[in-house]
Design an enzyme around this catalytic site. Structure first.
Site, PDB file in Angstrom:
ATOM      1  N   ARG A 158      46.802  28.257  43.771  1.00  0.00           N
ATOM      2  CA  ARG A 158      46.628  29.462  43.688  1.00  0.00           C
ATOM      3  C   ARG A 158      47.898  30.238  44.725  1.00  0.00           C
ATOM      4  NH1 ARG A 158      40.947  32.160  45.151  1.00  0.00           N
ATOM      5  NH2 ARG A 158      42.219  33.834  46.224  1.00  0.00           N
ATOM      6  N   LYS A 177      32.521  31.836  50.353  1.00  0.00           N
ATOM      7  CA  LYS A 177      31.732  32.621  49.353  1.00  0.00           C
ATOM      8  C   LYS A 177      31.306  31.929  47.718  1.00  0.00           C
ATOM      9  CE  LYS A 177      34.150  36.272  49.872  1.00  0.00           C
ATOM     10  NZ  LYS A 177      35.179  35.942  50.625  1.00  0.00           N
ATOM     11  N   ARG A 187      43.218  24.576  50.036  1.00  0.00           N
ATOM     12  CA  ARG A 187      42.510  24.922  48.697  1.00  0.00           C
ATOM     13  C   ARG A 187      43.748  25.371  47.996  1.00  0.00           C
ATOM     14  NH1 ARG A 187      38.811  30.224  48.395  1.00  0.00           N
ATOM     15  NH2 ARG A 187      40.312  31.579  48.405  1.00  0.00           N
ATOM     16  N   ARG A 196      46.067  39.157  53.920  1.00  0.00           N
ATOM     17  CA  ARG A 196      44.703  39.303  53.406  1.00  0.00           C
ATOM     18  C   ARG A 196      43.775  39.394  54.425  1.00  0.00           C
ATOM     19  NH1 ARG A 196      44.828  34.146  50.103  1.00  0.00           N
ATOM     20  NH2 ARG A 196      42.820  34.337  49.395  1.00  0.00           N
ATOM     21  N   ARG A 229      34.821  45.639  48.930  1.00  0.00           N
ATOM     22  CA  ARG A 229      35.634  45.327  49.902  1.00  0.00           C
ATOM     23  C   ARG A 229      36.124  46.552  50.838  1.00  0.00           C
ATOM     24  NH1 ARG A 229      37.621  39.958  47.310  1.00  0.00           N
ATOM     25  NH2 ARG A 229      39.037  38.906  48.888  1.00  0.00           N
TER      26      ARG A 229
HETATM   27  P1  AMP Z   1      39.237  36.359  46.422  1.00  0.00           P
HETATM   28  O1  AMP Z   1      39.122  35.555  45.188  1.00  0.00           O
HETATM   29  O2  AMP Z   1      37.872  37.384  46.351  1.00  0.00           O
HETATM   30  O3  AMP Z   1      39.866  36.123  47.438  1.00  0.00           O
HETATM   31  O4  AMP Z   1      40.331  37.732  45.858  1.00  0.00           O
HETATM   32  C1  AMP Z   1      41.811  37.356  45.594  1.00  0.00           C
HETATM   33  C2  AMP Z   1      42.421  38.759  45.395  1.00  0.00           C
HETATM   34  O5  AMP Z   1      42.101  39.813  44.420  1.00  0.00           O
HETATM   35  C3  AMP Z   1      42.468  39.764  46.721  1.00  0.00           C
HETATM   36  O6  AMP Z   1      43.215  39.410  47.680  1.00  0.00           O
HETATM   37  C4  AMP Z   1      42.613  41.042  46.084  1.00  0.00           C
HETATM   38  O7  AMP Z   1      43.974  41.132  45.685  1.00  0.00           O
HETATM   39  C5  AMP Z   1      41.976  41.074  44.767  1.00  0.00           C
HETATM   40  N1  AMP Z   1      40.275  41.497  44.779  1.00  0.00           N
HETATM   41  C6  AMP Z   1      39.160  40.580  44.640  1.00  0.00           C
HETATM   42  N2  AMP Z   1      38.258  41.407  44.854  1.00  0.00           N
HETATM   43  C7  AMP Z   1      38.795  42.664  45.283  1.00  0.00           C
HETATM   44  C8  AMP Z   1      37.924  43.878  45.600  1.00  0.00           C
HETATM   45  N3  AMP Z   1      36.792  43.955  45.745  1.00  0.00           N
HETATM   46  N4  AMP Z   1      38.687  44.991  45.975  1.00  0.00           N
HETATM   47  C9  AMP Z   1      40.003  44.930  45.687  1.00  0.00           C
HETATM   48  N5  AMP Z   1      40.684  43.994  45.412  1.00  0.00           N
HETATM   49  C10 AMP Z   1      40.136  42.794  45.195  1.00  0.00           C
END
Ligand code: AMP
Length: 240
Positions: free
Chosen positions: A134, A14, A128, A146, A89
């Protein structure tokens, strides 16, 4: 104005694809994960709160995430549109996003999912994580959590947006520019379909013409007047 949600499991590409879409269509890219990580690096209150959830691979609570998203959107009132990456989400986030956009006379134009098998995603995320450091990308149990969060809380959004005829999906495997092109095809098609006033002219437009004639043959559609028709074509990979 295009307001696009990029959808897919962690590691589906994404963020990478959002950068290409952002350039081509001049949109503002909002990644909630990136905003949380920025806040963690600055040790803000929001960052400290989000950190405990993110470290485990859990979702950050809805109220915190929604408020943050709204603040991000409000930062660019003259935007031509937004790419929402990693948001919504949960169903509550999707409902609140609709309500929030509605209050500004805006709406979601489309949601495009990048489809990638979980086994491929695990390898991608581990690689990654090695490159970026990360923590949530480096540990298999966190990655698994996740995916579980996605399957339990996020995948239900597919039906939410399908019921609004806004859901499209493309194959997220292949060369990066191949995947971008698939996304551009869908976005262009939807932009054109939104621009059409006389729905009967649909058969005359470039790519759509080709896809539609196939669809008409295969599905025996006689009526060209519904948006669902597009949805039917795009979500069927044989037409891509
Ligand atoms: P991402 O970079 O999108 O994979 O997000 C990393 C982490 O950020 C996720 O595993 C969640 O802990 C938190 N996170 C990101 N976006 C959301 C969201 N829309 N709702 C809740 N937690 C989020």
């Amino acid at each position: 104005m295009i307001n696009l949600i990029l959808f897919g499991k962690p590691g589906s590409g994404k963020g990478t694809q959002a950068e290409f879409i952002k350039k081509k269509y001049d949109l503002i890219h909002i990644s909630t994960g990136d905003v949380f990580r920025y806040n963690i690096s600055k040790q803000t209150d929001l960052g400290l709160l989000a950190k405990s959830y993110m470290e485990k691979g859990d979702l950050v609570p809805d109220n915190v995430t929604i408020q943050m998203l709204e603040a991000e959107v409000n930062k660019t009132p003259n935007a031509k549109g937004f790419i929402f990456d990693g948001f919504p989400r949960t169903t509550l986030q999707a409902e609140m996003l609709d309500e929030f956009l509605n209050s500004k006379n805006l709406s979601i134009s489309m949601i495009i999912a990048l489809e990638v098998d979980e086994n491929i995603l695990i390898d991608r995320l581990i690689n990654r994580g090695k490159a970026s450091g990360r923590a949530d990308d480096q540990d298999r149990s966190k990655i698994q959590n996740r995916f579980e969060e996605y399957n339990k809380k996020t995948s239900t959004l597919i039906n939410y947006y399908k019921s609004q005829n806004k859901f499209f999906e493309i194959e997220g495997i292949g060369e990066i520019d191949e995947i971008s092109q698939r996304l551009f095809n869908v976005i262009d098609l939807i932009i054109r379909s939104h621009q059409m006033t006389d729905k009967n002219v649909v058969i005359d437009i470039g790519l759509a013409s080709d896809l539609l004639s196939k669809c008409i043959k295969v599905y025996n559609y006689k009526n060209l007047d519904d948006f669902e028709l597009f949805s039917g074509i795009i979500t069927t990979t044989e037409f891509m």
